[in-house]
Write a protein that holds these residues in place. Structure first.
Motif: not given
Length: 355
Positions: A191-192, A194
């Motif tokens: 998603e990000t 991270t």
């Protein structure tokens, strides 16, 4: 009594909760008395039976006709069908599973190629192509790629002329594979980014295999032959379209003190010109005077994307105040029905082509 149609929904994880919330927003709240139950219903649509399944199993369930409709991730559907976005309309028309709404507005993620951050000379697929040759020449083997999406990964690599790789699907978290030397790189959802960074992995600049989100799918044969199933599907599509159109939008209503309607119309025109110059698409219009309104008072209104940016909302308010507007009301819009549902119209056209 008409036979109930079945809607398959994700039964676990974040996608389950997000789907339940989304359907409730659409006026299609699912009634499930026990979270362990696999069957549920909709009060607003009694003819729809809800069945909870693994998101990965929903495309096959819809394809077989065991469910007329289903909500799953587009990545899961693409892997099941064997292709992603690079597909012609002719191929889609041969499919038993139709994508009714490709983007429901939640569950967004990307399927990406991630390599160890220590590979400082590898930042593109072209670099990866060169690395394959190096591995074959100096290590006597191809690159090992861990992924839960072997079909999409293989297609992506072939598009970039990357061959002689071993693609496999390990158990457990993919991010750990390069760290434990069970794989050289991975192709995984993010998603990000991270989690990838925390495990010392980096994304290739051109390494996005697929962009995914939750989607609504349907069985082409059932919808083409069963009028009742088609009717229920069109109701669901109407409500989804109306909710998606209304998302983050609010009705702004402002009161203008003036005894001359023509002057209020001119004020409204100046407000719109000012907003357009600021790059804001909101357009205000003079509402029909209310018989019960106070003398010398007019109402102007417009629809704005309030949820996207608080500063933009305040910019609109400032323009209204500068034009003499008072008492600006902001009312969130629940549904926004257009002249006709785009999704319903598209479904009808596709079913015609399939006959």
């Amino acid at each position: 009594m008409s036979e109930r149609i079945r809607l398959a929904l994700p039964g676990k994880g974040a996608l389950e909760a997000a789907t339940m919330n989304f359907l409730a927003e659409c006026g299609l709240k699912v009634r499930r008395s026990n979270p362990r139950q696999y069957l549920a219903s909709m009060k607003s649509l009694p003819d729809v039976e809800v069945v909870f399944q693994r998101a990965a199993d929903i495309p096959a369930l819809v394809q077989s006709g065991d469910a007329a409709l289903g909500i799953t991730g587009y990545d899961i559907l693409a892997e099941h069908r064997g292709y992603g976005d690079d597909v012609t309309d002719e191929v889609e028309e041969d499919e038993e599973v139709l994508v009714l709404v490709k983007d429901l507005g939640y569950g967004s993620c990307r399927l990406v190629v991630a390599v160890p951050e220590t590979w400082i000379d590898v930042s593109t697929c072209a670099d990866l192509w060169h690395l394959v040759g190096y591995y074959r020449q100096h290590k006597g083997r191809g690159l090992r790629i861990a992924t839960k999406y072997p079909v999409l990964t293989g297609q992506f690599l072939r598009r970039h002329n990357i061959t002689h790789c071993k693609i496999f699907s390990p158990h457990g978290a993919l991010e750990a594979a390069p760290l434990t030397d069970t794989a050289d790189l991975i192709v995984d959802l993010t998603e990000t980014g991270t989690t990838l960074r925390e495990n010392h992995l980096k994304l290739l600049e051109d390494g996005v295999v697929l962009r995914s989100q939750s989607c609504l799918i349907g069985n082409a044969r059932l919808l083409g032959q069963d009028a009742h199933a088609l009717k229920m599907t069109e109701i669901i599509l109407e409500m989804i379209d109306a909710r998606v159109q209304a998302r983050n939008r609010s009705l702004l209503t402002a009161y203008v003190s003036c005894n001359d309607q023509e002057l209020v119309q001119q004020t409204c025109a100046r407000i719109n010109q000012r907003l357009k110059a600021m790059g804001i698409s909101t357009e205000f219009r003079l509402m029909t005077p209310d018989d019960g309104a106070a003398p010398g008072s007019y109402t102007i209104s417009g629809v704005a994307r309030v949820g996207d940016s608080a500063p933009e909302l305040l910019e609109i308010i400032a323009v209204l105040r500068a034009a003499g507007a008072t008492h600006v009301h902001v009312t969130p819009i629940t549904y926004r029905f257009t002249e006709s549902s785009v999704s319903v119209r598209a479904l009808r056209e596709r079913l015609k082509r399939l006959r």
